[in-house]
Design a protein around this motif. Structure first.
Motif, PDB file in Angstrom:
ATOM      1  N   GLN A 198       0.845  -1.191   0.000  1.00  0.00           N
ATOM      2  CA  GLN A 198       0.000   0.000   0.000  1.00  0.00           C
ATOM      3  C   GLN A 198       0.878   1.237   0.000  1.00  0.00           C
ATOM      4  O   GLN A 198       1.751   1.399   0.847  1.00  0.00           O
ATOM      5  N   MET A 199       0.654   2.102  -0.962  1.00  0.00           N
ATOM      6  CA  MET A 199       1.423   3.337  -1.083  1.00  0.00           C
ATOM      7  C   MET A 199       0.893   4.371  -0.090  1.00  0.00           C
ATOM      8  O   MET A 199      -0.274   4.736  -0.117  1.00  0.00           O
ATOM      9  N   VAL A 200       1.763   4.831   0.782  1.00  0.00           N
ATOM     10  CA  VAL A 200       1.410   5.902   1.711  1.00  0.00           C
ATOM     11  C   VAL A 200       1.808   7.244   1.126  1.00  0.00           C
ATOM     12  O   VAL A 200       1.087   8.234   1.243  1.00  0.00           O
ATOM     13  N   SER A 201       2.968   7.295   0.477  1.00  0.00           N
ATOM     14  CA  SER A 201       3.421   8.526  -0.151  1.00  0.00           C
ATOM     15  C   SER A 201       4.413   8.199  -1.259  1.00  0.00           C
ATOM     16  O   SER A 201       5.206   7.274  -1.129  1.00  0.00           O
ATOM     17  N   SER A 202       4.340   8.964  -2.339  1.00  0.00           N
ATOM     18  CA  SER A 202       5.306   8.808  -3.440  1.00  0.00           C
ATOM     19  C   SER A 202       5.734  10.200  -3.881  1.00  0.00           C
ATOM     20  O   SER A 202       6.422  10.891  -3.139  1.00  0.00           O
ATOM     21  N   TYR A 203       5.319  10.631  -5.073  1.00  0.00           N
ATOM     22  CA  TYR A 203       5.718  11.960  -5.540  1.00  0.00           C
ATOM     23  C   TYR A 203       5.085  13.064  -4.692  1.00  0.00           C
ATOM     24  O   TYR A 203       3.887  13.040  -4.413  1.00  0.00           O
ATOM     25  N   ARG A 204       5.900  13.986  -4.252  1.00  0.00           N
ATOM     26  CA  ARG A 204       5.425  15.197  -3.590  1.00  0.00           C
ATOM     27  C   ARG A 204       6.136  16.374  -4.218  1.00  0.00           C
ATOM     28  O   ARG A 204       7.376  16.397  -4.253  1.00  0.00           O
ATOM     29  N   ASP A 205       5.390  17.359  -4.695  1.00  0.00           N
ATOM     30  CA  ASP A 205       6.057  18.515  -5.274  1.00  0.00           C
ATOM     31  C   ASP A 205       6.517  19.476  -4.178  1.00  0.00           C
ATOM     32  O   ASP A 205       6.272  19.246  -2.980  1.00  0.00           O
ATOM     33  N   PHE A 206       7.221  20.508  -4.588  1.00  0.00           N
ATOM     34  CA  PHE A 206       7.773  21.486  -3.647  1.00  0.00           C
ATOM     35  C   PHE A 206       6.695  22.048  -2.733  1.00  0.00           C
ATOM     36  O   PHE A 206       6.902  22.183  -1.516  1.00  0.00           O
ATOM     37  N   TYR A 207       5.544  22.346  -3.296  1.00  0.00           N
ATOM     38  CA  TYR A 207       4.498  23.043  -2.554  1.00  0.00           C
ATOM     39  C   TYR A 207       3.794  22.125  -1.560  1.00  0.00           C
ATOM     40  O   TYR A 207       3.370  22.565  -0.491  1.00  0.00           O
ATOM     41  N   HIS A 208       3.713  20.859  -1.898  1.00  0.00           N
ATOM     42  CA  HIS A 208       3.208  19.873  -0.942  1.00  0.00           C
ATOM     43  C   HIS A 208       4.158  19.764   0.247  1.00  0.00           C
ATOM     44  O   HIS A 208       3.727  19.776   1.411  1.00  0.00           O
ATOM     45  N   GLN A 209       5.443  19.687  -0.054  1.00  0.00           N
ATOM     46  CA  GLN A 209       6.436  19.613   1.027  1.00  0.00           C
ATOM     47  C   GLN A 209       6.426  20.891   1.858  1.00  0.00           C
ATOM     48  O   GLN A 209       6.616  20.841   3.082  1.00  0.00           O
ATOM     49  N   GLN A 210       6.197  22.025   1.224  1.00  0.00           N
ATOM     50  CA  GLN A 210       6.119  23.286   1.953  1.00  0.00           C
ATOM     51  C   GLN A 210       4.946  23.276   2.931  1.00  0.00           C
ATOM     52  O   GLN A 210       5.064  23.741   4.073  1.00  0.00           O
ATOM     53  N   ARG A 211       3.817  22.732   2.516  1.00  0.00           N
ATOM     54  CA  ARG A 211       2.654  22.654   3.407  1.00  0.00           C
ATOM     55  C   ARG A 211       2.945  21.764   4.607  1.00  0.00           C
ATOM     56  O   ARG A 211       2.563  22.085   5.744  1.00  0.00           O
ATOM     57  N   ILE A 212       3.622  20.634   4.365  1.00  0.00           N
ATOM     58  CA  ILE A 212       3.989  19.745   5.476  1.00  0.00           C
ATOM     59  C   ILE A 212       4.909  20.471   6.442  1.00  0.00           C
ATOM     60  O   ILE A 212       4.711  20.441   7.668  1.00  0.00           O
TER      61      ILE A 212
END
Length: 233
Positions: free
Chosen positions: A63-77
């Motif tokens: 089960q995939m929990v996380s794969s591709y995350r763009d810059f802005y997704h990482q910024q939100r985290i």
């Protein structure tokens, strides 16, 4: 300005001559992603599907929990954690940043920007709360059998554990769920190492970045970006 990194050639068996733009390496480019709910580069996706089939034959459901995350997704985290630690928990900015980088990357420095890395669990297990907890992959933990399977088979499909449990390793804490598709991620890291990361990060604006010092970023690069499974360097 000279690059902070000295580039190194990919090891034999993982050669890749593709060129990667700065925006691509920092998670700001539009790239082709493959697989519904999987979101990987084509070759990584194909390898993942083969690994998924093999695991299924042995009784595991990847089960995939996380794969591709763009810059802005990482910024939100990053910003969500920074605000929680500084405002809700009352931590000083430097302490909050140290807490964040136990497991989370500075935006623009995540391997997940490359669409080569995955966080995975065994979907056949019913687990409550946060699934990405090391203890759940060890001993009598619900994902321990799955982790043993990955230890034995993941490299057959090109996927390598990134943040190992080597006691001498610095940087991010042990992540038994995080694997990287080496045939692509190795040359991408090689390209990434040619960038002037200090300059690029200093040009960004997000919560807490005004507390970054040059010494902090240099240590972060050496410990968190480069102190990984040696096979992936």
């Amino acid at each position: 300005m000279a690059s902070l990194f000295v580039a190194c050639a990919p090891q034999q068996g993982f050669a890749n001559t593709a060129e990667y733009s700065v925006d691509e390496l920092m998670g700001k480019a539009d790239i082709d992603l493959y697989g519904e709910g999987i979101n990987l580069r084509a070759a990584a996706y194909d390898a993942f599907v083969e690994m998924e089939k093999a695991a299924q034959k042995d009784g595991f459901k990847i089960q995939m929990v996380s794969s591709y995350r763009d810059f802005y997704h990482q910024q939100r985290i990053w910003e969500r954690k920074y605000i929680r630690y500084t405002e809700d928990d009352g931590m000083q900015p430097a302490d909050a940043i140290d807490k964040i980088i136990e497991y989370s990357t500075i935006p623009g420095t995540s391997r997940h920007h490359w669409a080569t890395d995955i966080d995975i669990v065994d979907g056949n297990q019913k687990v409550s709360g946060d699934v990405l907890v090391p203890s759940k992959f060890e001993g009598e933990g619900p994902y321990a059998p799955f982790k043993k399977w990955l230890d034995k088979h993941s490299e057959d499909f090109g996927f390598y554990l990134v943040y190992t449990d080597n006691p001498e390793r610095k940087g991010f804490k042990y992540e038994p769920w995080h694997y990287s598709y080496a045939p692509i991620s190795k040359p991408m890291l090689s390209a990434y190492r040619k960038l002037n990361i200090l300059k690029l990060i200093s040009e960004e604006e997000f919560a807490g970045c005004d507390h970054f010092t040059s010494n902090f970023l240099k240590t972060y690069i050496q410990d968190n970006i480069l102190d990984i499974n040696q096979v992936l360097l």
